[in-house]
Design a protein around this motif. Structure first.
Motif, mmCIF file in Angstrom:
data_model
loop_
_atom_site.group_PDB
_atom_site.id
_atom_site.type_symbol
_atom_site.label_atom_id
_atom_site.label_comp_id
_atom_site.label_asym_id
_atom_site.label_seq_id
_atom_site.Cartn_x
_atom_site.Cartn_y
_atom_site.Cartn_z
ATOM 1 N N GLU A 209 0.842 -1.131 0.202
ATOM 2 C CA GLU A 209 -0.075 0.096 -0.006
ATOM 3 C C GLU A 209 1.002 1.299 0.043
ATOM 4 O OE1 GLU A 209 -3.568 2.257 2.668
ATOM 5 O OE2 GLU A 209 -2.970 0.046 3.006
ATOM 6 N N VAL A 210 0.579 2.137 -0.856
ATOM 7 C CA VAL A 210 1.272 3.478 -0.907
ATOM 8 C C VAL A 210 0.401 4.729 -0.662
ATOM 9 C CG1 VAL A 210 3.060 4.873 -2.467
ATOM 10 C CG2 VAL A 210 2.584 2.453 -2.934
ATOM 11 N N SER A 211 0.496 5.143 0.461
ATOM 12 C CA SER A 211 -0.259 6.421 0.806
ATOM 13 C C SER A 211 0.099 7.700 0.308
ATOM 14 C CB SER A 211 -0.325 6.334 2.321
ATOM 15 O OG SER A 211 1.043 6.390 2.988
ATOM 16 N N ILE A 212 -0.747 8.392 -0.409
ATOM 17 C CA ILE A 212 -0.308 9.420 -1.082
ATOM 18 C C ILE A 212 -0.967 10.789 -0.936
ATOM 19 C CG2 ILE A 212 0.103 10.325 -3.608
ATOM 20 C CD1 ILE A 212 0.242 7.774 -4.399
ATOM 21 N N ASP A 213 -2.571 10.692 -0.780
ATOM 22 C CA ASP A 213 -3.420 11.630 -0.268
ATOM 23 C C ASP A 213 -3.346 12.862 -1.176
ATOM 24 O OD1 ASP A 213 -3.404 10.106 1.768
ATOM 25 O OD2 ASP A 213 -2.675 11.426 3.362
#
Length: 343
Positions: A209-213
Motif C-alpha cells: 500500500e502506498v499512501s499519497i493523499d
C-alpha cells in the motif's frame, strides 16, 4: 446483504502491535485496545479479545465502527466485500491464532503528515532498542507460525532503521510458513538500490500500500505530505508498480478539506500508472480520523464528511463522481446511502 450472515476472520488471526497498545484490527475500524501486558500472545487470547470475537459471531459487531470499516459499509450497501468476510453458512469459524502480525511499534517516518503527527519522528537510542527487542521476540516466538507480516501502519518501513535492517537481514529459514510480507509506505524511499539490498524478502512481497493523499504537486508537498517531493514520488510509483512479485497494490488517500477536490484526478493518476499491467489495483479513499494530532475544533474543520461542514455539499459532488469508478473503494458509504434514500 445482512452483516449477521457473515463473520470477519480478521480478529481470529490478526493483531496490530504498538508500543503500549494492541488491536485485533485496524484501530480506526475496531477501537478496543486489548493491551494488558507486553506479552503479545496473552493479549491476543485474553478475555477482552474473546469478547470481541464473540461480537463478530453473534452478528452485533458492537465493537466495530461500521462507518470507518469499508467492509461493513459495503455490506450495508449490498456491494462486493473483501475476502476478510466469510459467509457463515459456507465457512467454518477459524480457531484463534496469530498468523498475521502488523508491526506498529516504530513511528519513524521521513514525512510529517499533519493527519498523523505534529513533528518529524525518528526512533533512536532507547526507543530503537525497544523496537529491536520486540522484533527479537517476534522472531523467537512467532516466526514459525506467521503467514503474513505487515510493515507498517505507523512508520515507513524504508525509513525506520530497525525495520529497514530487519528487511535487509531477513532470514527466510526462520519463517517456514510465511506467505506474504505486506509493505505500507509513502513510497519515497523505495528505491531500486535499496530494494536490491533486500533480495531475501522479494519473493514474499506480493502486496503493498502506498499512501499519497494528493493528485497535485502543491497539495502533496505543501498541505498533506510535508517533506515530500512530488517528482520523486512519481518516479518511485513507476518503479513499484513494475516489481514482478507484487500482484496487488493499494493506493490510499485520506480525504480532508485540503484535498477532496483532487479525488477524481487521483483516480486518473493511478489509472495512468496501471496502463496494461495485469495487477490487482485498489484506490482507497479513507475518511480522515483524529489520531490525536488535532483539537476537536481543528478536526471539525478538516472533516468535510461532517454534514454541518461549510464545504460538505461541494465535497459530496466529488464523492459521487468517484463512487462508481473502477478499482475504487471508500469508507464514506453512509453518505452515498443517504443520497439514495433522498432520491
Amino acid at each position: 446483504m445482512n452483516k449477521k450472515d457473515f463473520f470477519c476472520i480478521t480478529p481470529f488471526m490478526y493483531t496490530e502491535v504498538f508500543d503500549k497498545s494492541q488491536y485485533l484490527c485496524c484501530p480506526s475500524w475496531l477501537k478496543e485496545d486489548i493491551y494488558e501486558t507486553d506479552d503479545i500472545y496473552s493479549n491476543f487470547y485474553s478475555e477482552k479479545s474473546n469478547k470481541i470475537r464473540q461480537s463478530i459471531l453473534d452478528g452485533s459487531y458492537k465493537y466495530c465502527d461500521e462507518v470507518q470499516c469499508p467492509y461493513l459499509a459495503s455490506i450495508k450497501n449490498g456491494r462486493p466485500i473483501g475476502t476478510s468476510f466469510k459467509l457463515k453458512s459456507a465457512h467454518p469459524v477459524p480457531t484463534p491464532h496469530i498468523s498475521i502480525l502488523n508491526m506498529c511499534f516504530d513511528r519513524s517516518c521521513n514525512l510529517q503528515c499533519p493527519t498523523c503527527r505534529n513533528e518529524l519522528i525518528n526512533y533512536l537510542d532507547n526507543d530503537r532498542i525497544k523496537v529491536d527487542s520486540k522484533l527479537k521476540i517476534i522472531e523467537e516466538k512467532f516466526s514459525a507460525t506467521l503467514q503474513s507480516l505487515y510493515l507498517s501502519g505507523t512508520a515507513d518501513p524504508f525509513y525506520s532503521k530497525s525495520f529497514r535492517q530487519f528487511l535487509i537481514n531477513f532470514e527466510p529459514s526462520k519463517y517456514k510458513v510465511l506467505r506474504n510480507i505486506h509493505l505500507h509506505t509513502n513510497g519515497l524511499l523505495w528505491t531500486e538500490n535499496l530494494w536490491n539490498k533486500m533480495k531475501k524478502i522479494h519473493k514474499y512481497v506480493k502486496t503493498c500500500e502506498v499512501s499519497i493523499d494528493a493528485a497535485t504537486k502543491n497539495t502533496y508537498e505543501n498541505k498533506v505530505r510535508i517533506g515530500g517531493n512530488w517528482e520523486e514520488l512519481l518516479e518511485r510509483l513507476n518503479f513499484i508498480i513494475n516489481i514482478e512479485t507484487i500482484k496487488s497494490l493499494r493506493f490510499s488517500f485520506v480525504v480532508q478539506d485540503s484535498n477532496f477536490r483532487e479525488m477524481e484526478d487521483f483516480c486518473k493518476l493511478i489509472y495512468s500508472l496501471k496502463k496494461n499491467q495485469e495487477k490487482k489495483i485498489n484506490i482507497f479513499f479513507n475518511n480522515i480520523d483524529n489520531w490525536g494530532t488535532y483539537t476537536q475544533e481543528q478536526f471539525d474543520k478538516k472533516n468535510v464528511s461532517r454534514n454541518t461542514h461549510p464545504l460538505h455539499k461541494e465535497f459530496l459532488k466529488y464523492l459521487y463522481k468517484i463512487d462508481k469508478l473502477p478499482f475504487t473503494s471508500h469508507n464514506l458509504q453512509h453518505l452515498i446511502e443517504k443520497k439514495s434514500t433522498l432520491i
